[in-house]
Design an enzyme around this catalytic site. Structure first.
Site, short mmCIF file in Angstrom:
data_model
loop_
_atom_site.label_atom_id
_atom_site.label_comp_id
_atom_site.label_asym_id
_atom_site.label_seq_id
_atom_site.Cartn_x
_atom_site.Cartn_y
_atom_site.Cartn_z
N CYS A 66 50.16 39.57 39.61
CA CYS A 66 49.99 38.12 39.61
C CYS A 66 50.90 37.39 38.64
CB CYS A 66 48.53 37.76 39.32
SG CYS A 66 48.02 38.13 37.62
N CYS A 71 44.92 39.70 37.00
CA CYS A 71 44.55 40.85 37.84
C CYS A 71 44.51 42.17 37.08
CB CYS A 71 45.50 40.96 39.03
SG CYS A 71 47.12 41.64 38.61
N CYS A 171 40.39 44.92 41.63
CA CYS A 171 40.78 45.87 42.67
C CYS A 171 40.30 45.28 43.99
CB CYS A 171 40.13 47.23 42.42
SG CYS A 171 40.35 48.36 43.80
N GLY A 284 49.15 33.76 21.61
CA GLY A 284 48.79 34.78 22.60
C GLY A 284 49.58 34.64 23.88
N SER A 286 48.96 33.01 26.40
CA SER A 286 48.17 32.99 27.63
C SER A 286 48.18 31.60 28.28
CB SER A 286 46.73 33.47 27.38
OG SER A 286 46.06 32.62 26.51
N VAL A 288 51.09 29.33 27.33
CA VAL A 288 52.54 29.08 27.40
C VAL A 288 53.16 29.95 28.50
CG1 VAL A 288 54.71 29.26 26.11
CG2 VAL A 288 52.66 28.42 24.97
N GLU A 828 50.39 42.38 58.54
CA GLU A 828 50.48 42.90 59.91
C GLU A 828 51.56 42.18 60.70
OE1 GLU A 828 46.78 42.76 61.96
OE2 GLU A 828 47.67 43.22 63.89
N ARG A 906 38.44 38.02 70.10
CA ARG A 906 37.53 39.00 69.50
C ARG A 906 36.30 38.29 68.93
NH1 ARG A 906 36.96 44.24 67.15
NH2 ARG A 906 38.85 45.07 68.04
N ALA A 1105 43.09 46.96 63.38
CA ALA A 1105 41.98 47.09 64.33
C ALA A 1105 41.12 48.32 64.07
CB ALA A 1105 42.50 47.10 65.77
N GLU A 1287 37.09 48.21 59.43
CA GLU A 1287 36.61 46.83 59.48
C GLU A 1287 35.09 46.66 59.58
OE1 GLU A 1287 39.82 44.36 61.88
OE2 GLU A 1287 39.44 46.28 62.81
C1 LIG Z 1 43.82 34.87 32.83
C2 LIG Z 1 43.43 33.78 31.90
C3 LIG Z 1 42.09 33.49 31.70
C4 LIG Z 1 41.72 32.46 30.87
N1 LIG Z 1 40.39 32.21 30.72
C5 LIG Z 1 40.00 31.20 29.93
C6 LIG Z 1 38.61 30.92 29.78
O1 LIG Z 1 37.75 31.59 30.33
N2 LIG Z 1 38.28 29.87 29.00
C7 LIG Z 1 39.21 29.11 28.37
O2 LIG Z 1 38.85 28.20 27.66
N3 LIG Z 1 40.52 29.37 28.48
C8 LIG Z 1 40.93 30.39 29.25
N4 LIG Z 1 42.27 30.65 29.38
C9 LIG Z 1 43.24 29.82 28.67
C10 LIG Z 1 43.82 30.46 27.38
O3 LIG Z 1 43.64 31.82 27.36
C11 LIG Z 1 43.20 29.93 26.15
O4 LIG Z 1 43.40 28.56 26.04
C12 LIG Z 1 43.71 30.62 24.87
O5 LIG Z 1 42.82 30.40 23.83
C13 LIG Z 1 45.09 30.13 24.45
O6 LIG Z 1 45.48 30.84 23.30
P1 LIG Z 1 46.91 31.49 23.14
O7 LIG Z 1 47.00 32.01 21.77
O8 LIG Z 1 47.20 32.46 24.21
O9 LIG Z 1 47.82 30.20 23.33
P2 LIG Z 1 49.37 30.08 23.57
O10 LIG Z 1 49.66 30.22 25.01
O11 LIG Z 1 50.11 30.97 22.67
O12 LIG Z 1 49.54 28.59 23.12
C14 LIG Z 1 48.85 27.56 23.79
C15 LIG Z 1 49.20 26.21 23.17
O13 LIG Z 1 48.69 26.15 21.87
C16 LIG Z 1 49.74 25.87 20.95
N5 LIG Z 1 49.38 26.56 19.73
C17 LIG Z 1 49.03 27.85 19.58
N6 LIG Z 1 48.70 28.11 18.31
C18 LIG Z 1 48.88 26.96 17.64
C19 LIG Z 1 48.71 26.57 16.29
N7 LIG Z 1 48.30 27.41 15.35
N8 LIG Z 1 48.98 25.29 15.95
C20 LIG Z 1 49.40 24.39 16.89
N9 LIG Z 1 49.57 24.71 18.15
C21 LIG Z 1 49.31 25.96 18.52
C22 LIG Z 1 50.98 26.36 21.63
O14 LIG Z 1 52.13 25.74 21.16
C23 LIG Z 1 50.69 26.00 23.06
O15 LIG Z 1 50.95 24.68 23.31
C24 LIG Z 1 42.69 31.69 30.20
C25 LIG Z 1 44.05 31.98 30.38
C26 LIG Z 1 44.41 33.01 31.22
C27 LIG Z 1 45.86 33.31 31.40
S1 FES Z 2 43.76 47.22 44.71
FE1 FES Z 2 42.62 48.80 43.82
S2 FES Z 2 43.09 50.50 45.02
FE2 FES Z 2 44.04 48.84 46.05
S1 FES Z 3 50.27 41.11 36.78
FE1 FES Z 3 48.26 40.35 37.04
S2 FES Z 3 47.56 40.36 35.01
FE2 FES Z 3 49.61 40.88 34.79
#
Ligand SMILES: Cc1cc2nc3c(=O)[nH]c(=O)nc-3n(C[C@H](O)[C@H](O)[C@H](O)COP(=O)(O)OP(=O)(O)OC[C@H]3O[C@@H](n4cnc5c(N)ncnc54)[C@H](O)[C@@H]3O)c2cc1C
Ligand code: FES
Ligand code: FES
Length: 1355
Positions: A66, A71, A171, A284, A286, A288, A828, A906, A1105, A1287
Site C-alpha cells: 500500500c 497493510c 491478509c 515518525g 506517518s 509526512v 481476471e 449468474r 468460477a 467461491e
Molecule cells: C496507517 C496509519 C494509521 C494511523 N492511525 C491513526 C489513528 O488511529 N489515530 C490518529 O490520530 N492518527 C492516526 N494516524 C496519523 C499519524 O500516525 C499520527 O498523526 C502520528 O501521531 C503522527 O506522528 P509522526 O511522528 O509520524 O508525524 P510526522 O509524519 O513525522 O509529522 C507529522 C507533522 O507533525 C510535524 N511535527 C512532528 N513533530 C513535531 C514537533 N516536535 N514540533 C512541530 N512539528 C512537529 C511534522 O512537521 C508534520 O507536519 C495514522 C497514520 C497512518 C499512516
Molecule cells: S494476502 Fe495473506 S496470503 Fe494472500
Molecule cells: S506497504 Fe502497506 S504498510 Fe507498507
C-alpha cells in the site's frame, strides 16, 4: 551541516537540490541489514527503507502492498541500542514509511535475514507455512516479521500479545485463523495443533468429534523445530561501540531533491528551524510520508528530531507527566502504564484514557514510530489524542530560537483545518498531561468503521469535576473530534452543565446543547451527518453512565435515586474479546497408498518460499537491462471530452523517454471482453470514468515517471455523469442487456398467497484488495515477439489482447504467470487490458517496461464487485411457503461491459438460493454508469442475489410469525427437485449440512440464551442467524469450461506439470500436484509446477468460477493417464522396479514421455429465450450459524461465534479447502459488514487505500470459529470425487449480516418500533446505529435526499 543549510536557504528549494551536489557535506549512511554493514555515501534521502531494500539491496522479500502504512506487507524489524539505558530495542516498522536516513546507526532485519529454504527456516517461518497460514503469500513476510519482532521482545508471548502484534498487518486470503493457530504454538500454554489428546483442539467447545476418521489437526506441531532464542543474530557490536560517535554528532544526508538533517541537540534543531523555517520536522513520518506519496507534497529539507534528549524523554512531574514531543506512541503508552501502576487510581484517569485510546490507534508498526508531537502538530480533526489532551486541559511547550512559551490546549489551540497556534519557526518540545483529582472523572471514546487500526468517525475526551462530596458539576470539558474542521469543545454544553447534578435527566437536558455545539450541515465533509451527531449524544450518555457507575462504587450516598438500571450496565462495558479459538473438522482418506497425495492436508506448494521472502512476484524480478518504468496519465473527470493534452513540461523532465497515447497503438485500441468490445486502451476523445488511462509516461524509473505523469496537463469539457444505480434507473442509463427468467404463473401465485411482501435491498461495491496490485513486465523480443510477465488470472486473454493491441498474431506473444499476490476476480479481465497498455509502450520505445500500480491507482481503475439493487415482491402462504416471487435485479456495471452480463446472469440464476418457489419472474438490468468498469469478484454476482433470497426469508419469518429455522425448512428444495430454471438438483446435501450445523452450533439452546441476554440488556444486543448456500459450479459462458495440460516426465523420473490455471494463493498448483500424484502413482515430491505459460498450454480459460481444479485436474489426469499407459509395458516387464527405472527404460526405448491432456465439463447450457437450462456441473452446499453482539449506541459490533458446515465432496486437500472456506468467509464478512465503498458526487474514489477502505483485520475474526467439512459426501461429478470450494463459502458470511439484523430487531422492539426494517449491505456501524432508533436518534433530523449535495455516494 549548518554550512549546507546556509547554502540551502540562499536558493529556492528546487534549484537548491540541483545545486546541492555539495557531496563533501553529506555524511555516509551507515546501517546494518541482516548482519551486513551497509555504507552509502550517496544515499538519496527521498527514498523509503522499502525502496532501498528492494531496489538497492535487492532484498525483495519485504513487499509493497500500500505504501501508506496500512497493510503491514513491508514490515521489518529495526533494532537500536540506547547508550543511556544500555539496552537494545527491537521494533516492527513499516518499511514503506520509514525514511532510509532514519535508520542511520541502526540494524534492520528483513524476512531474508532470519531464515531461508536453503539454509534453515526460522521457526516463525516454518510454523506459519506448516499451519497453512500462507496462501498467496504477499502478506506473509510482513506477518512473519511482526511475529519475529514480538518474539525478540517477549520470548513466550500470550495469545493476546500475539493478536495485538498483528494489528498493523492485513491478509486478504487466509481469514487469519491459521496464522494465529500456527503461532499459538509459541505461547506458554501453546496449542500443539491437536497432537496431544489433551490439546484444546481435541476438546473443542461442545463439539464432539465422534465420527471415525474425522480429524481436527491440520498440522503436526510436534514436528515443528523448537524455538531457541539463543540462536538469534546479535546486535552488530560496531553500532554499540560507536554509538557515542553516532549519537553525539549531527548528520546530514544530501540528495538531489531532498536533504535530511539529524541534529542531536536542541540548539542545533532550533538553529536549523531559524535559518530555514520551512524545513519540515519529520519524526515518525506517518503523516509526512503519506503526504509525500499520495498528496503530491514535496519537502526538500527534512529535519529528524528523534535524537534530541529534550524531545525524547518522559518525566513524572508534581502535577502529572511531561512527555517529549518526539516520544513514540508505544513509548508513551508504556510510560503511562508504569505510572498508572504506581499512582492511586484517581490520579491517573487521563493516563488510563490515553492508554486505552492508544490501543485503538493504528497498529504497532505505526505506534512504534509515530510521535505524540506529530499527532498534535498535524492537528487533524480526527486525531485520536487531541480530544483527550483538550478535555484534560494539557499544556504544550513550544520552543524556537527566540525563546520558549507554554500554551494551553484549549479552544484556541486549533485555528482551522489542520492549523494551530504553532509558529513556523517553533517546534513542539513537550506536552504536559495533568493528574486528575479524586472527584474528577475522565473518559475517552472513539468510533471508527473498523475497531482495529482505523481512524475515527467521531472521537471524544470527556472530563467532569464534581464538587467534593456532592454530585454537582463544578467543571466539565467535553471535546470532540470528527465534528468540525478541528477538534472542538462543546462550549455551550460545558457552560450549561456546570452547577447541575449528575443524575437522572442530565443527558436529556444536555442533548440539545450538544446538538447546538456540534452541528453538521447536510453534505458536511465526512458525510454520515445524522450518525455522527448521534455519536456525540451516545458518547455523552456513556460518559454519564460511566461516571454514575463510578460514583455508585465510590460514593453511593451522593447519587441516591440515580442508579444505573441493571439493563443499562452493559452500555458501558469495555470491549473485550477472548483470544480467537475454534476447531476444524475433516475426514482423512483411508485405504489409499502413502504415495497418493489426494485428500491429505499438504502444505501449499510455495508456502516455505513465501514465508522466507524467496517467492518471486512480478515486481521482485530483477530489472532487465535497459528496462524503463511506466506511469499512467489518468482521467480526473468522470465523463468528459478531452480537449487537449499538453505533455511539454513532462517530457522536458530529465529521465523521461516518451509519452504514449492512442496514436501509438499499432493494432486495435478498442478491446474488451468477448462478446462485446467496448474497452478503450488509451482514451483519445472521451473519458467515461475517473482513472481511465489517457496515456503513459515512460521514464528511467518509477519516481521520475510518476512525477512526469503528474505534469501532463489535460483539458476537459465536462459532460453529465451517472454514478449510482438509483440515478441510472432515473436517467434510464442502461446497457442494452436485459435478461428475464420466468416460470409458472406469477399472477396466480400472488392471488393464492396469504401475504404479499414488497421491498428493496441493496448490496454495495467491494474492492478486491488483493495485496499485490496489478503488475506487468513486458519484454520485446526479436522480429516483433513480445513476452508478457504479469500478475493476472487469464494468461491467454492477456496474450490475445496484447496481440490485438499490437496488431500481431498471438503466436508472437508469450504470456507468463508465476504467481499472483491474490486475485479474487480482480485480475481476471481488466488486468489483461492493463498488460496491453504496457505492450503498446514497449512497442514505442523498443525496450522492456515495468509497471506496478500504486494502491490508490489500482483501486481507482480496477473496478469492483458489482453493487446491486433488488426490488422484490413475494407472495407466501400463512405458514410461510413461497407462492410467487418477482425480483428486479439492477447491477451497477460501471462504464463498460467487461464481464457484467455474465455476472448478471449468474446472479439471476442464484436468486432462489436454496428455496423452491413455483412461480418466479426474475428480471436483470445492467446500469451504465461513469465508474471504472465493474468486474468479476469471488461469487460473481451470486452473493448479491442470495442476499436478496435471505432478506426475503427473514421478512417472511417476521410476517408469518415463524422462526428463522422454520421459514427456511418449509421452503428448502429437496433432492431431485428442479430449480426455477429447470436444473435437477442431484445429490442434494444441503439438508445434511443444515442438520449438522444446527447440532454443531447448539443453535436451539443458544437462541434461548440470546433472547435471554436481550431481555436483560437495553443498549447491547445479541443476534443469531443461520444461513445456507447453494452454489452452482461452472463458467456460464459454455466454451470457458475447458482446460489443457502438458505433462513432461524427465529421464531422471521427475515430472513437470503445466496447466492453464494460475496460482493466486488458492492452492491450485498444490491440488494439481496431488491429482498428478494419484494418477501417476508417485509421491508428490517428484512433481513440480513451474508457472503458467501460454507457450506450454494454449487457450487457457481464466482461473475463475471455482472451476479450475476440476477442469485443469481433468486435463492433468488425462495427460498422466496417457503417460502411465505408455509406461505400463515397462512396469509389466519389471514389476519390482522403481518409477525411475521404468521411466529410464521407456526413455531408452524411445517412448515419448510428454503428453498433453484436455478436460471439459459436460455439455452445460442455458437458453435465455426460454429461461431454462442445465448451466451447472453440480452444486456446492454449506450452512453457517453466526452470533454477534452489537452496541446499539454506536453501531459497533463483535462476532462472537461462527460455525460452518461445508460440503466439499471428498476434499482434495482439507487444509487448502479449510483455508478457502475461512478466507472466503472473512472476505464475505468484509462484503456484508465492513467494506464501505464510496465515491464523491463527482465520481472520485474516496475510499482509496487501507486507510479509508477497511477490509477485515486479525481482530475481526469470530472469537470462536468452527469449521467442519461434511463427511462421507463424495461428489461423483468432479475430479477425485471432490467439489469446488473457492467461491461458495463467501456467502455464508451473510450469517453475520443477518445476526446483526436480528440484534437490531431486538433493539427496535425495546424502542417500541417495528422489528421489520430494511437493512442494506454492508451493515456498517452507521447503518446499525441508525437502525437502532431511540430517544437520541429521534432528536436528530435527517435531511431529505435530493435536497442537498451529499459528501459521498454509495454507487
Ligand atoms: C496507517 C496509519 C494509521 C494511523 N492511525 C491513526 C489513528 O488511529 N489515530 C490518529 O490520530 N492518527 C492516526 N494516524 C496519523 C499519524 O500516525 C499520527 O498523526 C502520528 O501521531 C503522527 O506522528 P509522526 O511522528 O509520524 O508525524 P510526522 O509524519 O513525522 O509529522 C507529522 C507533522 O507533525 C510535524 N511535527 C512532528 N513533530 C513535531 C514537533 N516536535 N514540533 C512541530 N512539528 C512537529 C511534522 O512537521 C508534520 O507536519 C495514522 C497514520 C497512518 C499512516
Ligand atoms: S494476502 Fe495473506 S496470503 Fe494472500
Ligand atoms: S506497504 Fe502497506 S504498510 Fe507498507
Amino acid at each position: 551541516m549548518v554550512r549546507v543549510l546556509r547554502a540551502l536557504t540562499s536558493l529556492t528549494t528546487d534549484t537548491i537540490m540541483d545545486n546541492l551536489a555539495v557531496k563533501t557535506d553529506s555524511d555516509t549512511l551507515l546501517f546494518y541489514c541482516n548482519g551486513t554493514k551497509v555504507l552509502d555515501p550517496d544515499v538519496d534521502p527521498a527514498l523509503t527503507l522499502l525502496t532501498y531494500l528492494r531496489t538497492k539491496l535487492r532484498l525483495t522479500g519485504s513487499k509493497l502492498g500500500c505504501g501508506e502504512g496500512g497493510c503491514g506487507a513491508c514490515t521489518v524489524m529495526v533494532s537500536k541500542y540506547s547508550s543511556k539505558d544500555k539496552t537494545i530495542s527491537h521494533i516492527a516498522v513499516n518499511a514503506c514509511l520509514t525514511p532510509i536516513c532514519s535508520v542511520h546507526g541502526m540494524a534492520v532485519t528483513t524476512v531474508e535475514g532470519i531464515g531461508s529454504t536453503t539454509t534453515r527456516l526460522h521457526p516463525v517461518q516454518e510454523r506459519l507455512a506448516k499451519a497453512h497460514g500462507s496462501q498467496c503469500g504477499f502478506c506473509t513476510p510482513g506477518i512473519v516479521m511482526s511475529m519475529y519482532t514480538l518474539l525478540r521482545n517477549i520470548l513466550q508471548p500470550t495469545m493476546e500479545e500475539i493478536e495485538s502484534a498483528f494489528e498493523g498487518n492485513l491478509c486478504r486470503c487466509t481469514g487469519y485463523r491459521p496464522i494465529l493457530q500456527g503461532y499459538k504454538t509459541f505461547t506458554k500454554d501453546g496449542c500443539c495443533g491437536g497432537t496431544n489428546t489433551t490439546c484444546c483442539k481435541n476438546i473443542p467447545n461442545g463439539i464432539s468429534v465422534q465420527e471415525e476418521g474425522v480429524l481436527t489437526t491440520l498440522f503436526d506441531a510436534s514436528k515443528f523445530m523448537p524455538f531457541d532464542p539463543s540462536q538469534e543474530p546479535i546486535f552488530p557490536p560496531e553500532l554499540m561501540i560507536n554509538l557515542y560517535e553516532m549519537d553525539s554528532r549531527p548528520r546530514t544526508f544530501v540528495g538531489v531533491r531532498v536533504a535530511w538533517f539529524r541534529p542531536v541537540t536542541l540548539q542545533q534543531l532550533l538553529e536549523l528551524k531559524a535559518t530555514n523555517p520551512k524545513a519540515k520536522i519529520v519524526a515518525g513520518n506517518s503523516e509526512v510520508g503519506v503526504e509525500v506519496k499520495f498528496k503530491n507534497q514535496h519537502y526538500p529539507v527534512l529535519v529528524d528530531p528523534t535524537h534530541i534528549p529534550e524531545l525524547t524523554s518522559v518525566e513524572r512531574t508534581p502535577s502529572g507527566v511531561r512527555i517529549g514531543a518526539a516520544v513514540s506512541l508505544t513509548s508513551v503508552s508504556d510510560h503511562l502504564k508504569e505510572i498508572i501502576q504506581k499512582e492511586p487510581e484517581h490520579k491517573t484517569r487521563v493516563f488510563a484514557a490515553i492508554v486505552e485510546m492508544l490501543r485503538w490507534f493504528a497498529g504497532h508498526q505505526i505506534r512504534n514510530v509515530a510521535t505524540i508531537g506529530g499527532n498534535i502538530a498535524t492537528s487533524s480533526p480526527i486525531s485520536d489524542l487531541n480530544p483527550l489532551f483538550m478535555a484534560a486541559v494539557c499544556t504544550i511547550e513550544l520552543v524556537s530560537k527566540s525563546g520558549k512559551r507554554t500554551v494551553s490546549m484549549d479552544g484556541n489551540f486549533f485555528t482551522g483545518y489542520r492549523k494551530n497556534v504553532i509558529k513556523t519557526d517553533e517546534i513542539i518540545l513537550a506536552i504536559n498531561v495533568p493528574f486528575t483529582c479524586e472527584n474528577e472523572y475522565f473518559y475517552g471514546y472513539k468510533q471508527s468503521p473498523r475497531r482495529e487500526d482505523d481512524i475515527a468517525i467521531v472521537n471524544a475526551g470527556m472530563r467532569v469535576v464534581l464538587k467534593p462530596g456532592t454530585n454537582e458539576v463544578q467543571d466539565c470539558s467535553l471535546s470532540y473530534g470528527g465534528m468540525a474542521p478541528t477538534t472542538v469543545l462543546a462550549t455551550k454544553t460545558m457552560k450549561n452543565i456546570t452547577g447541575r447534578c449528575w443524575s437522572d435527566g442530565l443527558v436529556e437536558a444536555m442533548a440539545s446543547f450538544l446538538l447546538e455545539d456540534l452541528p453538521l450541515s447536510p453534505g458536511a465533509p465526512g458525510g454520515m451527518e445524522p450518525y455522527r451527531q448521534s455519536l456525540t449524544l451516545s458518547f455523552f450518555f456513556k460518559f454519564y453512565l460511566a461516571v454514575l457507575e463510578q460514583l455508585r462504587l465510590e460514593q453511593p450516598g451522593i447519587i441516591s435515586g440515580s442508579a444505573v438500571p441493571p439493563s443499562y450496565k452493559s452500555a458501558n462495558q469495555p470491549y473485550h474479546k477472548n483470544s480467537a479459538r475454534g476447531v476444524q473438522l475433516y475426514q482423512v482418506p483411508s485405504g489409499q497408498p502413502d504415495s497418493d497425495a489426494v485428500g491429505r492436508p499438504l502444505t501449499h506448494q510455495s508456502a516455505f518460499k513465501q514465508a522466507t521472502g524467496e517467492a518471486i512476484y512480478v515486481d521482485d524480478m530483477p530489472p532487465i537491462k535497459g528496462e524503463l518504468y511506466l506511469a499512467l496519465v489518468m482521467s480526473r473527470k468522470a465523463h468528459a471530452n478531452i480537449l487537449s493534452v499538453d505533455t511539454t513540461v513532462a517530457l522536458a523532465l530529465n529521465g523521461v523517454h516518451a509519452y504514449v497515447n492512442a496514436d501509438d497503438v499499432p493494432g486495435n485500441n478498442l478491446l474488451g471482453s468477448s462478446p462485446v468490445y467496448d474497452d478503450v486502451l488509451y482514451a483519445d476523445k472521451t473519458v467515461n470514468c475517473v482513472g481511465q488511462v489517457i496515456g503513459v509516461i515512460v521514464a528511467d524509473n518509477q519516481a521520475i515517471a510518476q512525477r512526469a505523469a503528474k505534469l501532463v496537463r489535460v483539458e476537459y469539457e465536462e459532460l453529465p455523469a451517472v454514478f449510482t444505480i438509483e440515478d441510472a434507473i432515473e436517467q434510464n442509463s442502461f446497457f442494452p442487456v436485459s435478461r428475464c427468467i420466468q416460470t409458472g404463473d406469477l399472477d396466480q401465485g400472488f392471488e393464492t398467497s396469504d401475504h404479499i411482501i414488497e421491498g428493496e435491498v441493496r448490496s454495495g461495491a467491494q474492492e478486491h484488495f488483493y495485496l499485490e496490485t496489478w503488475t506487468t513486465l513486458v519484454i520485446p523480443g526479436e522480429g516483433g515477439e513480445v513476452e508478457v510477465i504479469s500478475a493476472n488470472q487469464s494468461p491467454s486473454r492477456t496474450q490475445s489482447l496484447v496481440a490485438e493491441a499490437l496488431g500481431i498474431a498471438s503466436h508472437k506473444v508469450v504470456s507468463r504467470v508465476k504467481r499472483l499476490g491474490g486475485g479474487f476476480g480482480g485480475k481476471e479481465a481488466r488486468a489483461c487490458l492493463h498488460a496491453a497498455v504496457c505492450a503498446v509502450a514497449v512497442n514505442k520505445v523498443k525496450r522492456p517496461v515495468r509497471l506496478m500500480l500504486d494502491r490508490n491507482e489500482d483501486m481507482m481503475i480496477s473496478g469492483t464487485r458489482h453493487p446491486f439493487l433488488a426490488r422484490y415482491k413475494v407472495g407466501v402462504t400463512s405458514y410461510g411457503q413461497l407462492r410467487a416471487l418477482e425480483v428486479d435485479l439492477y447491477s451497477n456495471a460501471g462504464s463498460t461491459y467487461d464481464c457484467s452480463p455474465s455476472v448478471l446472469e449468474r446472479s439471476m440464476q442464484n436468486v432462489d438460493n436454496c428455496y423452491k418457489c413455483p412461480n418466479v419472474k426474475v428480471t436483470g438490468h445492467m446500469c451504465r454508469t461513469n465508474l471504472a468498469s465493474n468486474t468479476g469478484f469471488r461469487g460473481f454476482g451470486s452473493p448479491q442475489a442470495m442476499l436478496v433470497a435471505e432478506t426475503i426469508m427473514s421478512e417472511i419469518a417476521l410476517k408469518c410469525g415463524l422462526t428463522q429455522i422454520k421459514v427456511r425448512d418449509v421452503n428448502f428444495y429437496k433432492d431431485g427437485d428442479e430449480t426455477f430454471y429447470g436444473q435437477e438438483l442431484k445429490h442434494w446435501n444441503l439438508d445434511k449440512c443444515w442438520d449438522q450445523c444446527l447440532v454443531q452450533s447448539d443453535y436451539n439452546n443458544r437462541r434461548l440464551d440470546v433472547d435471554e441476554y436481550n431481555r436483560k440488556n437495553r443498549w447491547r444486543k445479541r443476534g443469531l442467524a443461520i444461513t445456507p448456500t447453494k452454489f452452482g459450479i461452472s463458467f456460464t459462458v459454455k466454451y470457458y469450461n475447458q482446460a489443457g495440460a502438458l505433462v513432461h516426465i524427465y529421464n531422471d523420473g521427475s515430472v513437470l506439470v503445466s496447466h492453464g490455471g494460475t496460482e493466486m494463493g488458492q492452492g491450485l498448483h498444490t491440488k494439481m500436484i496431488q491429482v498428478a500424484s494419484r494418477t501417476l502413482r508417485i509421491p508428490q515430491e517428484k512433481i513440480h509446477i513451474n508457472e503458467t505459460n501460454t507457450s506450454q498450454v494454449p487457450n487457457t480459460s481464466s482461473t475463475a468460477a471455482s472451476f479450475s481444479s476440476d477442469l485443469n485436474g481433468m486435463a492433468i489426469k488425462e495427460a498422466c493417464e496417457t503417460l502411465l499407459h505408455r509406461l505400463e509395458p515397462f512396469i509389466q516387464d519389471n514389476p519390482k522396479g522403481t518409477w525411475e527405472s521404468w521411466v529410464d527404460a521407456a526413455y531408452k526405448d524411445r517412448i515419448s514421455l510428454s503428453s498433453t491432456g484436455f478436460g471439459r465439463a459436460r455439455d452445460l447450457y442455458f437458453d435465455w429465450e426460454k429461461g431454462k437450462g442445465d448451466p451447472y456441473a453440480y452444486f456446492v452446499y454449506g450452512v453457517a450459524v453466526s452470533e454477534v453482539e452489537i452496541d446499539c449506541l454506536t453501531g459497533d459490533h463483535q462476532v462472537l461465534r461462527t460455525d460452518i458446515v461445508m460440503d466439499v465432496g471428498d476434499s482434495l486437500n482439507p487444509a487448502i479447502d479449510m483455508g478457502q472456506i475461512e478466507g472466503g468467509f472473512i472476505q464475505g464478512y468484509g462484503l456484508f459488514v465492513l467494506e464501505d465503498y464510496r465515491v464523491s458526487p463527482s465520481g472520485q474514489l474516496l475510499t482509496t487505500g487501507p486507510g479509508f477502505y477497511k477490509i477485515p483485520s486479525f481482530g475481526d475474526i469470530p472469537a470462536e470459529f468452527n469449521v467442519s467439512l461434511l463427511t462421507r459426501a463424495p461428489n461423483p461429478l468432479a475430479i477425485c470425487s471432490s467439489k469446488a470450494v473457492g467461491e461458495p463459502p463467501l456467502f455464508l458470511a451473510a450469517s453475520i449480516f443477518f445476526a446483526i439484523k436480528d440484534a437490531i430487531q431486538s433493539a427496535r422492539e425495546d424502542a417500541g418500533i417495528p422489528r421489520a426494517f430494511r437493512l442494506d449491505s454492508p451493515a456498517t456501524a452507521e447503518r446499525i446505529r441508525m437502525a437502532c432508533q431511540d430517544q437520541f436518534t429521534k432528536q436528530i433530523s435527517t435531511p431529505e435526499e435530493g435536497t442537498y449535495k451529499p459528501f459521498f455516494l454509495r454507487p
